[in-house]
Design a protein around this motif. Structure first.
Motif, PDB file in Angstrom:
ATOM      1  N   ALA A  35     -30.357 -23.464   4.166  1.00 28.06           N
ATOM      2  CA  ALA A  35     -30.398 -23.487   2.701  1.00 28.06           C
ATOM      3  C   ALA A  35     -29.479 -22.416   2.114  1.00 28.06           C
ATOM      4  N   GLN A  40     -28.190 -23.123  -1.615  1.00 27.49           N
ATOM      5  CA  GLN A  40     -29.427 -23.497  -2.301  1.00 27.49           C
ATOM      6  C   GLN A  40     -30.334 -22.298  -2.550  1.00 27.49           C
ATOM      7  N   ALA A  70     -38.418 -23.917  -1.593  1.00 28.92           N
ATOM      8  CA  ALA A  70     -37.334 -22.921  -1.558  1.00 28.92           C
ATOM      9  C   ALA A  70     -37.846 -21.538  -1.929  1.00 28.92           C
ATOM     10  N   ARG A  90     -34.125 -19.366  -5.001  1.00 29.21           N
ATOM     11  CA  ARG A  90     -32.948 -19.718  -5.790  1.00 29.21           C
ATOM     12  C   ARG A  90     -32.538 -18.582  -6.723  1.00 29.21           C
TER      13      ARG A  90
END
Length: 100
Positions: A35, A40, A70, A90
């Motif tokens: 990620a 991301q 996330a 994020r």
């Protein structure tokens, strides 16, 4: 072939993965790295750099990563109590804290 050697070889065959077997599930560290590589989420070191200074001497035990949301969950210990700090991967913002 001696019996002990034959037994060892037979045991080895029993523990070999079968051809065509699926890879084991990916660990959360692998998911976090993937990620981060694709942009991301922020790098774990950046997240830790924001959170650790706020923890007032608590011992940092390590991270977990939830690829579905996330989010990072950082685990700390202070005076025998576990503290969890949830961080949006994020943005790097702390979104929750429990314990202590």
């Amino acid at each position: 072939m001696t019996k002990p050697l034959a037994a060892l070889l037979a045991g080895t065959v029993l523990f070999m993965p079968a051809a065509g077997q699926a890879d084991p599930p990916r660990r959360d560290q692998d998911a976090a790295f993937a990620a981060m590589r694709t942009g991301q989420v922020r790098p774990l070191r950046e997240i830790e750099g924001r959170v650790l200074p706020r923890m007032g001497g608590a011992t940092y035990l390590g991270p977990e990563f939830d690829p579905g949301s996330a989010t990072y969950r950082l685990k700390f210990m202070r005076n025998g109590s576990v503290i969890w700090v949830d961080v949006d991967g994020r943005t790097g913002a702390i979104i929750g804290r429990s314990g202590d």
